[in-house]
Design a protein around this motif. Structure first.
Motif, PDB file in Angstrom:
ATOM      1  N   ASN A 172     -43.110  -0.389  60.514  1.00 52.44           N
ATOM      2  CA  ASN A 172     -42.120  -1.077  59.527  1.00 52.44           C
ATOM      3  C   ASN A 172     -40.926  -1.687  60.386  1.00 52.44           C
ATOM      4  O   ASN A 172     -40.388  -1.055  60.997  1.00 52.44           O
ATOM      5  N   THR A 214     -39.214   9.837  53.131  1.00 48.94           N
ATOM      6  CA  THR A 214     -39.754   9.321  52.248  1.00 48.94           C
ATOM      7  C   THR A 214     -40.945   8.533  52.851  1.00 48.94           C
ATOM      8  O   THR A 214     -41.712   7.903  51.911  1.00 48.94           O
ATOM      9  N   HIS A 215     -41.307   8.228  53.995  1.00 47.35           N
ATOM     10  CA  HIS A 215     -42.299   7.619  54.477  1.00 47.35           C
ATOM     11  C   HIS A 215     -42.988   8.176  55.667  1.00 47.35           C
ATOM     12  O   HIS A 215     -42.442   9.255  56.106  1.00 47.35           O
ATOM     13  N   TYR A 221     -35.152   7.543  54.706  1.00 43.66           N
ATOM     14  CA  TYR A 221     -36.538   6.617  54.942  1.00 43.66           C
ATOM     15  C   TYR A 221     -37.419   7.346  55.654  1.00 43.66           C
ATOM     16  O   TYR A 221     -38.521   7.515  54.922  1.00 43.66           O
ATOM     17  N   GLU A 222     -36.966   8.166  56.661  1.00 46.53           N
ATOM     18  CA  GLU A 222     -37.852   9.135  57.271  1.00 46.53           C
ATOM     19  C   GLU A 222     -38.479  10.341  56.400  1.00 46.53           C
ATOM     20  O   GLU A 222     -39.573  10.587  56.492  1.00 46.53           O
ATOM     21  N   TYR A 236     -37.184  -1.082  59.530  1.00 43.17           N
ATOM     22  CA  TYR A 236     -36.738   0.399  59.962  1.00 43.17           C
ATOM     23  C   TYR A 236     -36.552   0.465  61.464  1.00 43.17           C
ATOM     24  O   TYR A 236     -35.663   0.869  62.041  1.00 43.17           O
TER      25      TYR A 236
END
Length: 73
Positions: free
Chosen positions: A46, A37-38, A34-35, A49
């Motif tokens: 979020n 890609t965001h 996640y980190e 998350y």
């Protein structure tokens, strides 16, 4: 009966520890993905998350407390 209950506690502790360690590894992979890609804004705001991150820290703390309890003299 006493020996049996002690064995059950030891087995349950081993299973719990192994499960929590596996959860830490699995959640770490998800958080890392996640980190990657965001952006920082998305990380900060979020809710899922941040909830997962809080859970990851709580599991880490639980494992640490268990280990500390087992090594107390």
């Amino acid at each position: 009966m006493k020996k049996l209950s002690e064995k059950h506690v030891e087995n349950a502790l081993k299973v719990l520890h192994d499960t929590l360690q596996r959860n830490i590894t699995d959640i770490s992979a998800v958080l890392d993905m996640y980190e990657m890609t965001h952006d920082d804004y998305e990380l900060c705001y979020n809710k899922p998350y941040n909830a997962l991150s809080a859970g990851w820290y709580a599991i880490q703390e639980a494992v640490s407390k268990m280990n500390n309890q087992l090594t107390k003299k």
